[in-house]
Every structure is written in C-alpha cells, then in structure tokens.
Design a protein around this motif. Structure first.
Motif, PDB file in Angstrom:
ATOM      1  N   ARG A  26     -58.274  70.317  45.396  1.00 31.11           N
ATOM      2  CA  ARG A  26     -58.562  71.319  46.432  1.00 31.11           C
ATOM      3  C   ARG A  26     -57.302  72.056  46.872  1.00 31.11           C
ATOM      4  N   GLY A  27     -56.144  71.464  46.617  1.00 31.84           N
ATOM      5  CA  GLY A  27     -54.890  72.082  47.032  1.00 31.84           C
ATOM      6  C   GLY A  27     -54.467  73.209  46.103  1.00 31.84           C
ATOM      7  N   ARG A  28     -53.615  74.084  46.612  1.00 32.04           N
ATOM      8  CA  ARG A  28     -53.097  75.187  45.815  1.00 32.04           C
ATOM      9  C   ARG A  28     -52.086  74.654  44.801  1.00 32.04           C
ATOM     10  N   ALA A  29     -52.123  75.208  43.600  1.00 33.61           N
ATOM     11  CA  ALA A  29     -51.292  74.712  42.506  1.00 33.61           C
ATOM     12  C   ALA A  29     -49.825  75.082  42.706  1.00 33.61           C
ATOM     13  N   LEU A  30     -48.968  74.338  42.019  1.00 35.08           N
ATOM     14  CA  LEU A  30     -47.530  74.587  42.022  1.00 35.08           C
ATOM     15  C   LEU A  30     -47.016  74.444  40.597  1.00 35.08           C
ATOM     16  N   ALA A  31     -46.138  75.361  40.181  1.00 34.60           N
ATOM     17  CA  ALA A  31     -45.583  75.350  38.824  1.00 34.60           C
ATOM     18  C   ALA A  31     -44.091  75.069  38.867  1.00 34.60           C
ATOM     19  N   VAL A  42     -42.529  77.216  41.876  1.00 34.49           N
ATOM     20  CA  VAL A  42     -43.247  78.376  42.407  1.00 34.49           C
ATOM     21  C   VAL A  42     -44.676  77.940  42.728  1.00 34.49           C
ATOM     22  N   GLY A  43     -45.080  78.158  43.962  1.00 39.46           N
ATOM     23  CA  GLY A  43     -46.433  77.778  44.351  1.00 39.46           C
ATOM     24  C   GLY A  43     -46.999  78.702  45.401  1.00 39.46           C
ATOM     25  N   GLU A  44     -48.323  78.798  45.450  1.00 38.93           N
ATOM     26  CA  GLU A  44     -48.956  79.594  46.497  1.00 38.93           C
ATOM     27  C   GLU A  44     -48.867  78.828  47.809  1.00 38.93           C
ATOM     28  N   ASN A  45     -48.280  79.469  48.809  1.00 34.53           N
ATOM     29  CA  ASN A  45     -48.129  78.835  50.114  1.00 34.53           C
ATOM     30  C   ASN A  45     -47.885  79.913  51.161  1.00 34.53           C
ATOM     31  N   GLU A 157     -54.136  71.511  34.272  1.00 37.07           N
ATOM     32  CA  GLU A 157     -54.122  71.420  32.812  1.00 37.07           C
ATOM     33  C   GLU A 157     -53.996  72.800  32.169  1.00 37.07           C
ATOM     34  N   GLY A 158     -54.809  73.746  32.628  1.00 35.91           N
ATOM     35  CA  GLY A 158     -54.739  75.097  32.084  1.00 35.91           C
ATOM     36  C   GLY A 158     -53.430  75.786  32.414  1.00 35.91           C
ATOM     37  N   LEU A 159     -52.930  75.581  33.623  1.00 40.34           N
ATOM     38  CA  LEU A 159     -51.658  76.174  34.027  1.00 40.34           C
ATOM     39  C   LEU A 159     -50.511  75.633  33.192  1.00 40.34           C
ATOM     40  N   SER A 160     -50.517  74.343  32.950  1.00 38.46           N
ATOM     41  CA  SER A 160     -49.439  73.729  32.158  1.00 38.46           C
ATOM     42  C   SER A 160     -49.406  74.297  30.744  1.00 38.46           C
ATOM     43  N   ALA A 161     -50.585  74.484  30.142  1.00 38.16           N
ATOM     44  CA  ALA A 161     -50.652  75.046  28.791  1.00 38.16           C
ATOM     45  C   ALA A 161     -50.116  76.470  28.766  1.00 38.16           C
ATOM     46  N   ALA A 162     -50.485  77.285  29.763  1.00 33.05           N
ATOM     47  CA  ALA A 162     -50.006  78.672  29.821  1.00 33.05           C
ATOM     48  C   ALA A 162     -48.513  78.747  30.067  1.00 33.05           C
ATOM     49  N   LEU A 163     -47.983  77.859  30.902  1.00 33.66           N
ATOM     50  CA  LEU A 163     -46.544  77.830  31.151  1.00 33.66           C
ATOM     51  C   LEU A 163     -45.772  77.468  29.881  1.00 33.66           C
ATOM     52  N   GLU A 164     -46.271  76.459  29.188  1.00 33.52           N
ATOM     53  CA  GLU A 164     -45.599  76.018  27.960  1.00 33.52           C
ATOM     54  C   GLU A 164     -45.592  77.126  26.917  1.00 33.52           C
ATOM     55  N   GLU A 165     -46.680  77.875  26.828  1.00 37.26           N
ATOM     56  CA  GLU A 165     -46.779  78.948  25.839  1.00 37.26           C
ATOM     57  C   GLU A 165     -45.770  80.060  26.115  1.00 37.26           C
ATOM     58  N   GLY A 166     -45.527  80.376  27.373  1.00 35.20           N
ATOM     59  CA  GLY A 166     -44.616  81.473  27.694  1.00 35.20           C
ATOM     60  C   GLY A 166     -43.186  81.067  27.945  1.00 35.20           C
ATOM     61  N   HIS A 167     -42.892  79.783  27.862  1.00 36.82           N
ATOM     62  CA  HIS A 167     -41.560  79.285  28.232  1.00 36.82           C
ATOM     63  C   HIS A 167     -40.542  79.421  27.104  1.00 36.82           C
ATOM     64  N   ALA A 181     -45.099  82.922  38.350  1.00 35.89           N
ATOM     65  CA  ALA A 181     -45.943  83.771  39.193  1.00 35.89           C
ATOM     66  C   ALA A 181     -47.074  84.399  38.383  1.00 35.89           C
ATOM     67  N   ARG A 182     -46.773  84.838  37.163  1.00 34.41           N
ATOM     68  CA  ARG A 182     -47.793  85.455  36.320  1.00 34.41           C
ATOM     69  C   ARG A 182     -48.891  84.457  35.953  1.00 34.41           C
ATOM     70  N   VAL A 183     -48.485  83.243  35.621  1.00 35.97           N
ATOM     71  CA  VAL A 183     -49.467  82.227  35.253  1.00 35.97           C
ATOM     72  C   VAL A 183     -50.345  81.875  36.453  1.00 35.97           C
ATOM     73  N   LEU A 184     -49.764  81.778  37.642  1.00 32.21           N
ATOM     74  CA  LEU A 184     -50.563  81.508  38.842  1.00 32.21           C
ATOM     75  C   LEU A 184     -51.525  82.664  39.116  1.00 32.21           C
ATOM     76  N   ASP A 185     -51.041  83.910  38.950  1.00 38.12           N
ATOM     77  CA  ASP A 185     -51.913  85.078  39.139  1.00 38.12           C
ATOM     78  C   ASP A 185     -53.109  85.028  38.192  1.00 38.12           C
ATOM     79  N   ASP A 186     -52.820  84.753  36.926  1.00 42.29           N
ATOM     80  CA  ASP A 186     -53.881  84.741  35.913  1.00 42.29           C
ATOM     81  C   ASP A 186     -54.922  83.669  36.202  1.00 42.29           C
ATOM     82  N   SER A 187     -54.478  82.536  36.724  1.00 46.21           N
ATOM     83  CA  SER A 187     -55.416  81.441  36.985  1.00 46.21           C
ATOM     84  C   SER A 187     -56.377  81.774  38.122  1.00 46.21           C
ATOM     85  N   MET A 188     -55.961  82.698  39.000  1.00 47.23           N
ATOM     86  CA  MET A 188     -56.784  83.051  40.158  1.00 47.23           C
ATOM     87  C   MET A 188     -57.450  84.413  40.023  1.00 47.23           C
TER      88      MET A 188
END
Length: 224
Positions: A26-31, A42-45, A157-167, A181-188
């Motif tokens: 339920r909490g906001r994600a953090l990368a 980086v996290g939504e807060n 899980e999805g965020l981690s995969a997207a971060l790894e792909e662009g890292h 920030a881009r990965v968090l935007d895309d997830s929402m």
C-alpha cells in the motif's frame, strides 16, 4: 471443557507474511540506483518533513517503505547503534553489513514472535572510496545483498526490472535520478512533479559525510 483452537504453524506464518506484504504494497514505492560515485534514492513522498530516507552514519544511509512509525523507530535505533559502536571502537568500524544484520535479526524476531509483523521493507547502503554495498531487508528478517538497482514498496518487481534494463554502471548522479523518476512515472501512468519526489543518497565526492538530500528546486533542475 472445550479444546483450544488450533492453527497450524505454517498457516500462522503465511497469514503474517500476507499481512506484512499487503501493508508494504500500500505504500509508495522507492527506487535505489547506483551511479559512478555512489547511490541515489528516489521515491514519491509529498511530505517535506516525514522522510523515507536518512543518513545513519558517515558513509551509511537508510531507506524504507511501509508503516512510517515502524520504519522510523528502526531508523532511530540504527543511528543509536552506529553512534555507540563508533564511540566505543572507531568510526571506521561502523559498517552497513553490521547494521543490516541487526535490522534483520530484529525484524525476524518480531515476525516470528511479536503480536504482529512489522510492515516494513528497508535498504541499508554504504559507499566507500571504491565500493557500493546495498543490503535489502524484508519484513520477515530475510536479507539480500543487492547490486546496481533495486525497488521496494508497491509494484517493486516491475520497477526493479525496468530499473535494471535502463541502468548503466558508469552513469552520473543526475542520470541515475532521471532513470528512477522515469521508471516511477511509468509505473503510475503519470508524471510526478519535483515537489512530490524525495531524492537523497550517498556520494563519495562529498568527503567524510557522504549523505546528501536535494531540495525541490534542485530536483526540478535535474528533471528539466
């Protein structure tokens, strides 16, 4: 006299795990993203005072998601532990691995025997002159040594995969922030404004105290 109600231990552990997982989700994600000279969180807060990330010691930072009161109490306990060890022995003897193990033991004990498990997922990171260490501690006390990128909280899980792909290992700090920030935007499916993001991390170029926290104007300038 009626017989006591019996629940299989396996079912108790499963129920505890589901309870903790739902609370964390339920909490906001953090990368967290490694860059050439350290690591960024980086996290939504939207709050400007209730932080998810913090300095623990000179080279060590802490990030967490879930129930604020629980991960905040863990943060304070970690600072006290680091301060005591640094005073008794030496500043160089305080390290992320020891702190992560302490968090792991605490969460494991609460998960097994507490009234309820902590709804907390945490990261402990350390940046030395030549290495970056990231320890991922789960609600049940499990601990994982991470590398490169990691996401915690909802849709992790999805965020981690997207971060790894662009890292890229040699990316600079600003590029790492933009990736997260881009990965968090895309997830929402929406763009997060600079004032809705909490951005901090560790940078070995900062000297002895390597923790940094960026304000809204600095984040806006980086995101362009």
């Amino acid at each position: 006299m009626s017989a006591p109600f019996y629940v299989a231990p396996e079912q108790v552990m499963k129920d505890r795990a589901e309870y903790a997982q739902k609370g964390i989700a339920r909490g906001r994600a953090l990368a967290a993203v490694e860059f050439a000279d350290g690591i960024v969180f980086v996290g939504e807060n939207p709050s400007r005072s209730l932080y998810k990330t913090s300095e623990i010691y000179d080279r060590i930072a802490y990030a967490a998601v879930g129930r604020y009161s629980e991960f905040e109490s863990m943060r304070v306990a970690g600072i006290r532990l680091a301060d005591v060890k640094g005073y008794q022995y030496g500043r160089a003897d305080v390290n992320a691995k020891t702190l992560a193990n302490a968090y792991s033991q605490f969460l494991g004990s609460v998960f097994m025997s507490g009234d309820k498990p902590y709804e907390v997922e945490a990261l402990v990171a350390q940046v030395t002159d030549d290495t970056v260490e990231i320890y991922h501690i789960l609600y049940d006390g499990s601990i994982v040594d991470e590398h490169g990128t990691i996401a915690i909280g909802g849709q992790a899980e999805g965020l981690s995969a997207a971060l790894e792909e662009g890292h890229e290992p040699d990316m600079d700090r600003d590029a790492a922030i933009r990736l997260a920030a881009r990965v968090l935007d895309d997830s929402m499916d929406r763009e997060l404004a600079a004032d809705a993001l909490e951005v901090s991390g560790l940078d070995r170029r900062n000297g002895r105290r390597r923790f940094f926290r960026l304000d809204t104007d600095e984040v806006a300038a980086i995101l362009g």
